[in-house]
Design an enzyme around this catalytic site. Structure first.
Site, PDB file in Angstrom:
ATOM      1  N   GLY A 209       0.835  -1.210   0.000  1.00  0.00           N
ATOM      2  CA  GLY A 209       0.000   0.000   0.000  1.00  0.00           C
ATOM      3  C   GLY A 209       0.859   1.245   0.000  1.00  0.00           C
ATOM      4  CG  ASN A 210      -0.075   4.651  -1.592  1.00  0.00           C
ATOM      5  OD1 ASN A 210      -0.822   5.459  -1.061  1.00  0.00           O
ATOM      6  ND2 ASN A 210      -0.387   4.038  -2.739  1.00  0.00           N
ATOM      7  CG  HIS A 211       2.667   6.566   4.051  1.00  0.00           C
ATOM      8  ND1 HIS A 211       2.348   5.828   5.155  1.00  0.00           N
ATOM      9  CD2 HIS A 211       3.983   6.335   3.820  1.00  0.00           C
ATOM     10  CE1 HIS A 211       3.422   5.193   5.592  1.00  0.00           C
ATOM     11  NE2 HIS A 211       4.431   5.476   4.788  1.00  0.00           N
ATOM     12  CB  ALA A 278      -1.410   7.481  -3.997  1.00  0.00           C
TER      13      ALA A 278
END
Ligand code: CTP
Length: 401
Positions: A209-211, A278
């Site tokens: 995943g990402n932030h 994102a």
């Protein structure tokens, strides 16, 4: 006459600051607004209805019907008539009822029926104001797109000093004028937004995943809905919940592939698409069917590229559709953003640099530059994401065919 022809429903609740509502009516009427005053039963104890009726030029409304003749005061009609619902002063009690959907007076039923923006100017003692319940209610109202007008700490009617004082009528009138200033209305427009991160499964319990918090996509959705546009918000599993608004349809997805599928399927309904997600650029080629076990050995996960959603929409774009992308760059920012604009066939790109403090992932603020396909670039200051959303939407509105 900044408010000429504007319809304002002013809700007055039972606070000592109710006397200031008289000045507020005068200021709004002076600017050309037509003001209808709704009072809660307790508000009548603080300021005479006759004063409010005389200043606004209309009888004040309190009850669901007029007892003398049984005439029904339609909250639905009032809610539709209003360009703005302004509640000043707003007590802790009314704010709590608004946050929880309680509908036990005409002001509250009007709030629940209104389609227009709502502004509240809280007025109470500092302890009530700082109580977690009140703060939580104000946060709920903000998240639903209501504007909370807060004044700096000052002297309170109780003799105490601190937060909770109602904003001065002059300042409220200025904020109202700003809110109702000739923003292009975006009714009849449908906007598709991708937002938040994507989660790419490694096995049934793990993902890449990402932030991304989804805050920028949510702020854009809210700004558009407040200007009357219908929004299809396709969001990955973001940490912050998506905004709630009758004009916002939330479509939950998890992976880049699901987001791609939904975005390409729904793009035809929209005149504008904003790619604020994102999206993971890579996904595990073959996610394990069962939880992967630790066996002491090193592990490599083979990744394959995901589909580029923005580029896919760029390829399917009709001449009357606008496509807006984001670029988060760490080096050669402007050059890379311009290349992305071309490569993905975008009309506008929002560049945010990771090098700016307070900008980008997870923050409540952002600092952006907007680059249009005609080459023009506009730089903005670091500001709250809600204000950045306003700048982006204003630019999009200028570019609409
Ligand atoms: N984007 C997308 N689908 C992807 C990757 C990106 O729709 N699979 C969109 C983003 O939502 C954003 C824009 O493309 O609006 C640019 O995203 P960014 O990550 O900066 O660009 P990439 O194409 O991934 O390029 P790179 O990571 O190499 O800079």
């Amino acid at each position: 006459m900044q408010l000429a022809g504007k319809h304002i429903v002013l809700g007055v609740t039972g606070s000592i600051a109710a006397y200031k509502a008289a000045t507020l009516i005068r200021l709004l009427v002076k600017e050309g607004a037509e003001v209808r005053v709704l009072m809660t039963p307790l508000a009548k104890e603080f300021i005479a209805p006759l004063t409010m009726a005389t200043l606004s030029g209309h009888p004040i409304l309190v009850e669901f019907f007029t007892p003398e003749n049984g005439e029904w005061n339609s909250h639905v009609k009032l809610g539709l008539w209003a360009d703005l619902l302004l509640i000043a002063p707003a007590t802790a009690n009314t704010l709590a009822k608004m946050a929880h959907g309680v509908a036990d007076n005409l002001l509250l039923t009007t709030y629940l029926s209104a389609k227009c923006p709502t502004m509240v100017a809280p007025a109470m003692d500092l302890d009530m104001y700082s109580h977690p319940a009140t703060q939580q209610n104000l946060q709920t109202l903000r998240e639903r797109g209501n504007t909370v007008l807060e004044s700096p700490p000052g002297e309170l009617a109780s003799g105490l000093s601190g937060k909770g004082r109602m904003m001065e009528p002059e300042q409220i009138a200025a904020r109202v004028a700003e809110q109702l200033a000739a923003k292009p209305t975006l009714q009849h427009l449908t906007v598709l937004i991708t937002s938040g991160p994507t989660h790419e499964p490694i096995d049934p319990v793990r993902f890449i995943g990402n932030h991304s918090s989804g805050k920028m996509g949510s702020a854009l959705a809210m700004e558009l809905a407040m200007r009357g546009a219908r929004v299809i918000l396709i969001t990955g599993p973001a940490a912050t919940p998506p905004p709630q608004h009758p004009l916002i349809e939330v479509v939950h997805v998890s992976t880049a592939q699901q987001m791609h599928q939904q975005a390409t399927a729904r793009f035809g309904e929209a005149q504008v698409a904003i790619m604020a997600a994102a999206v993971a650029d890579f996904t595990p080629e073959a996610p394990a069917l069962h939880k992967m076990k630790r066996d002491g050995n090193q592990l490599s996960i083979k990744l394959k590229p995901t589909a580029d959603i923005a580029a896919a929409l760029g390829a399917q774009k009709r001449p009357n559709q606008l496509l807006v992308g984001f670029a988060l760059e760490t080096q050669n920012e402007e050059q890379n953003a311009r290349l992305k604009l071309q490569r993905k066939n975008l009309d506008l790109i929002v560049l945010n640099s990771m090098n700016d403090r307070g900008a980008g992932f997870g923050h409540d603020t952002n600092k952006v530059s907007l680059i249009a396909k005609d080459g023009t670039k506009t730089d903005f200051e670091l500001k709250p994401k809600a204000d950045v959303a306003r700048d982006i939407v204003t630019r999009i509105a200028q570019m609409l065919p």
